[in-house]
Design a protein around this motif. Sequence first.
Motif, PDB file in Angstrom:
ATOM      1  N   ALA A 298     -18.608  12.551 -16.321  1.00  0.00           N
ATOM      2  CA  ALA A 298     -18.244  11.441 -17.499  1.00  0.00           C
ATOM      3  C   ALA A 298     -18.279  11.997 -19.270  1.00  0.00           C
ATOM      4  O   ALA A 298     -16.997  11.640 -19.649  1.00  0.00           O
ATOM      5  CB  ALA A 298     -19.675  11.146 -17.411  1.00  0.00           C
ATOM      6  N   ARG A 299     -18.369  13.469 -19.312  1.00  0.00           N
ATOM      7  CA  ARG A 299     -17.854  13.980 -20.565  1.00  0.00           C
ATOM      8  C   ARG A 299     -16.314  14.267 -20.430  1.00  0.00           C
ATOM      9  O   ARG A 299     -15.671  14.274 -21.546  1.00  0.00           O
ATOM     10  CB  ARG A 299     -17.664  15.493 -20.899  1.00  0.00           C
ATOM     11  N   ARG A 300     -15.264  13.812 -19.370  1.00  0.00           N
ATOM     12  CA  ARG A 300     -13.868  14.393 -19.772  1.00  0.00           C
ATOM     13  C   ARG A 300     -13.379  12.546 -19.863  1.00  0.00           C
ATOM     14  O   ARG A 300     -12.492  12.328 -19.975  1.00  0.00           O
ATOM     15  CB  ARG A 300     -13.263  14.644 -18.180  1.00  0.00           C
ATOM     16  N   LEU A 301     -13.857  12.066 -19.691  1.00  0.00           N
ATOM     17  CA  LEU A 301     -13.984  10.212 -19.876  1.00  0.00           C
ATOM     18  C   LEU A 301     -13.774  10.267 -20.990  1.00  0.00           C
ATOM     19  O   LEU A 301     -14.153  10.833 -22.652  1.00  0.00           O
ATOM     20  CB  LEU A 301     -15.076   9.155 -19.499  1.00  0.00           C
ATOM     21  N   ASP A 302     -13.588   8.586 -21.831  1.00  0.00           N
ATOM     22  CA  ASP A 302     -13.210   8.551 -23.227  1.00  0.00           C
ATOM     23  C   ASP A 302     -14.479   8.518 -23.880  1.00  0.00           C
ATOM     24  O   ASP A 302     -14.858   7.653 -24.755  1.00  0.00           O
ATOM     25  CB  ASP A 302     -12.322   7.288 -23.074  1.00  0.00           C
ATOM     26  N   GLY A 303     -16.001   8.530 -23.141  1.00  0.00           N
ATOM     27  CA  GLY A 303     -17.528   7.858 -24.279  1.00  0.00           C
ATOM     28  C   GLY A 303     -17.413   7.331 -23.616  1.00  0.00           C
ATOM     29  O   GLY A 303     -18.891   6.630 -24.183  1.00  0.00           O
ATOM     30  N   GLY A 304     -17.248   5.753 -23.000  1.00  0.00           N
ATOM     31  CA  GLY A 304     -18.037   5.061 -22.037  1.00  0.00           C
ATOM     32  C   GLY A 304     -18.912   4.347 -21.462  1.00  0.00           C
ATOM     33  O   GLY A 304     -19.053   4.500 -20.766  1.00  0.00           O
ATOM     34  N   LEU A 305     -19.398   6.057 -19.943  1.00  0.00           N
ATOM     35  CA  LEU A 305     -19.822   6.979 -19.334  1.00  0.00           C
ATOM     36  C   LEU A 305     -20.831   7.548 -20.260  1.00  0.00           C
ATOM     37  O   LEU A 305     -20.887   9.117 -20.128  1.00  0.00           O
ATOM     38  CB  LEU A 305     -19.557   6.533 -18.424  1.00  0.00           C
ATOM     39  N   ARG A 306     -21.998   6.765 -19.335  1.00  0.00           N
ATOM     40  CA  ARG A 306     -23.641   8.080 -19.703  1.00  0.00           C
ATOM     41  C   ARG A 306     -24.091   8.123 -18.588  1.00  0.00           C
ATOM     42  O   ARG A 306     -24.395   7.433 -17.703  1.00  0.00           O
ATOM     43  CB  ARG A 306     -24.774   7.454 -20.485  1.00  0.00           C
TER      44      ARG A 306
END
Length: 544
Positions: A298-306
């Motif tokens: 999730a940290r590798r994504l653009d911040g839209g998922l926790r």
Amino acid sequence: MSIDLEDPPQGRAEAEFAAELARIRPGLAAAYAEALPGARSTVLGLLWRGLLYEPVPGVAGRESALGRIRLSDGRLLTGPRRSPYDLEVGEDAAVLLDGRVYRRPGELVAALGLPGAARFGADLERSVASLALARAGAGMGSGTGPDERSLEWFEQSVVDGHPYHPCCRNRPGVSVAEQLAYMPEHRPVVDLDLIAVPVSRCVVVGAWPVWLRDIDRLLLPAHPWQSRHVLRELGLRPLVAGGIPARPLICVRTLAPVGGGPHVKTAFSTRMTSNVRDISPGSVRDSAPLSAMLVDLARRLDGGLRITRNLAAACAVVNGEPSADLAVLLRESPSEYAGAGETVIPVAALIVRPPNGGPPLIGGLPTAGPGWLAEFARLAWGAGLRLLAYGVTLEAHGQNLLVVLDRRGRPLRLVYRDLADIRVSPARLRRNGLTPPPLSPRLITDDPDELHAKLFGSLVGTTFSSLVSALGQGDREVEARLWAAVAAAAVQVFDDLPATGDTRADRAALFGTELPVKAHTVMQLDGGPAGDRWARFPNPLAQT
């Protein structure tokens, strides 16, 4: 150990619920009786959807869009026209079998002679009775309800359960009194028991908290229903009865302590909808590596998922084996990921209508419409498709997926919880330079069809479908525009992803003429393999 009961012949469940209500809550009896016809129509409509679109045995041919099914023995089954994604079929639903009218789902299953009809019919009739009880008692529980607009309040607003499952409220072995005391729609406070087990007789993953220890023993939270019906037979008694007051969330056996802190997922060893709700030893062992992997991705994504982290898990060893009946998982609350002025809501709560009627919750948001859905879809596809490209698929239905809204109701980010049903592709992870964590075999697959079914079946087949239906309200032109917004968001995410063999295969599968959707009706029948079963539904994204 699990509770898996059968009712007497069809129709008895309604009467038995009424008789128990008359004894323990007579003030609710009239509301229950008034709710029964609507509950029958709802469950019959969900069964009808399954008959129309799933690979049910004994069907020779279908005209699903016209509501017509020809059985192998020549009989004709007709009913309301419906899309596979419609949430409702009307308050007075009926299905005709060779001209005879059926309004009770259990009676229809018996008349069709489906494999396992007696058990399935009993489940359907229990679903009707429990749904009527849920609707009658929603918001009228004896406990102190949560603050309005809190996460717990939204969770407990989901009265009808799964929007597409005919056994949406099937709870065998749970009495009327117990449903009123424990089920979220009645807004109770449930006092969890604490079972003391020597550390040497536990499987423990993560840092088990000090406040749940007693010298050389762990204090394992247990649902009081579990203590009474299952653990007692195993010779286990609470050290502290009712030690943790908590509020049940959508899935019943996950609860939010009244004093705050981690959510507690407990074993509740009876079938609800389809599955027995215990916690397998494999899920306990997988909890830490799953959590670490998902948080990292999730940290590798653009911040839209926790990701709500699994903080600790444990199960007792009973008769020499780790027990699924006394297991518990401690998990972060999704509220941790909502800031000041923000609201976190399970997607399932967005399609809920208020008890006094009116539009679903999503219809009341100031920004509701195609623009809202497009922004939500960008977040959902951004998380789902990018994780799929890495090699992880979420089961992103409305219970596991939550959305954080700003003050105007606009989607800001998503929160995903309950990691036990994801699927992981070691081959994809390696192609992305990642090392697969050690996980139970049931979570592992490199089969793209399985990966696609898990993500697309939940995200399109449940989440987007229910939102489109709730916003469109049966207007097919409006629904088409909403589906177009969902498709456009997916196209944009694919365009931004590297064009690898995996992502090209994912794109072709998502926009094909059909999509895999979980076959909830077929899964209730006897004779098929264990585990998930799938149907191929018309793909609304291919029609845009």
